[in-house]
Design an enzyme around this catalytic site. Sequence first.
Site, PDB file in Angstrom:
ATOM      1  N   GLY A   1       0.821  -1.197   0.000  1.00 18.63           N
ATOM      2  CA  GLY A   1       0.000   0.000   0.000  1.00 18.63           C
ATOM      3  C   GLY A   1       0.860   1.253   0.000  1.00 18.63           C
ATOM      4  O   GLY A   1       2.050   1.221   0.320  1.00 18.63           O
ATOM      5  N   CYS A   2       0.243   2.380  -0.347  1.00 20.11           N
ATOM      6  CA  CYS A   2       0.994   3.630  -0.479  1.00 20.11           C
ATOM      7  C   CYS A   2       1.457   4.163   0.877  1.00 20.11           C
ATOM      8  O   CYS A   2       2.649   4.455   1.069  1.00 20.11           O
ATOM      9  CB  CYS A   2       0.175   4.675  -1.232  1.00 20.11           C
ATOM     10  SG  CYS A   2      -1.495   4.931  -0.602  1.00 20.11           S
ATOM     11  N   PHE A   3       0.549   4.305   1.841  1.00 19.91           N
ATOM     12  CA  PHE A   3       0.964   4.726   3.176  1.00 19.91           C
ATOM     13  C   PHE A   3       1.947   3.712   3.769  1.00 19.91           C
ATOM     14  O   PHE A   3       2.926   4.082   4.423  1.00 19.91           O
ATOM     15  CB  PHE A   3      -0.250   4.864   4.098  1.00 19.91           C
ATOM     16  CG  PHE A   3      -0.775   6.265   4.235  1.00 19.91           C
ATOM     17  CD1 PHE A   3       0.072   7.334   4.494  1.00 19.91           C
ATOM     18  CD2 PHE A   3      -2.138   6.521   4.113  1.00 19.91           C
ATOM     19  CE1 PHE A   3      -0.421   8.625   4.627  1.00 19.91           C
ATOM     20  CE2 PHE A   3      -2.645   7.810   4.245  1.00 19.91           C
ATOM     21  CZ  PHE A   3      -1.775   8.866   4.505  1.00 19.91           C
TER      22      PHE A   3
ATOM     23  N   ALA B   1       5.472   4.284   2.377  1.00 10.64           N
ATOM     24  CA  ALA B   1       6.103   5.502   2.897  1.00 10.64           C
ATOM     25  C   ALA B   1       6.520   5.346   4.355  1.00 10.64           C
ATOM     26  O   ALA B   1       7.600   5.797   4.760  1.00 10.64           O
ATOM     27  CB  ALA B   1       5.157   6.684   2.735  1.00 10.64           C
TER      28      ALA B   1
END
Length: 328
Positions: A138-140, A143
């Site tokens: 996932g993106c979060f 990061a």
Amino acid sequence: MPMAKIKIGIIGGAGYTGGELIRVLSVHPHAELSFIHSRSNVGKPVHAVHQDLIGETELTFTGDISDNIDVLFLCLGHGESKKFLTENKIADRIRVIDLANDFRLASQSSIGNRQFIYGLPELNKEKIKSAQNIANPGCFATAIQVGLLPLAKAGLLRDVYTTGITGSTGAGQSLSVTSHFSWRANNIQAYKTLTHQHLGEIGESLLQLQPANDIDLSFVPWRGDFTRGIFISSTIHCDLSLEELTVLYNEFYKEQPFTHVSKEPIFIKQVVNTNKAVIQLEKPGSKLVVHSAIDNLLKGASGQAVQNMNLMFGLEEKAGLKLKPVAF
């Protein structure tokens, strides 16, 4: 003798991640887009939906699925990839890269004969190289993890307090109250406080490097009034000096071509339109703050998916991903 191009199919090609995947793969030196599937746009030119791609591809969306491919990207909504693979017989020889969250957790990482590897190259590069199926992070989650992995490997994580802000494209293309321009503009809101769906995959990754299982991660995500990018700040107690921590991070990421540690303050425009993750460390007193930034649609989704494809097929990791940030 030139290398044969990798034949690619995309399922769910009309959304944001599908559009970014087409943009990257259309100029990839070793890729050939065989078909782009969309249930709602059959027969339409791809550039009629993704208008930035006019002049880049003459493909039209199809409702058919061909077996004459080497890899299949699933750009479907969360929960739909498992349904798609259940309802459609995809030959075992075809590799699958799923951009949804259906197979990211260890307890949900298989379907039929397919076993999915969690596709964070900074953590699982060697496993990815030999994988047949990838669960793209996932993106979060991406990061946050790039900011915390070196600390987990050193056994330094206990209580972690993380905040992060994301652009409106993180919510997908379907219009909702909180993705509408008139709501987003000049506005910020916390959401899914301490309950975000990416916490599970983050926890499993950190446990892989720090198996003591004594990490307590508190995460508050924010909706931002911009379109692309994620900025994360994670705070922990840490007795190491900034110099020691910088060495720790540089050593951890020395073989990772997209992840960079900056001595200067970082910002979202450094990474938007690229597959980069940039990290900055700050050490006021006994607290360490780790800032990290990515483009949610590239390193947080489609770019990382292509990075994983490159690793799976033995290509240069940066092939097709040498992208310039939109810095101004």
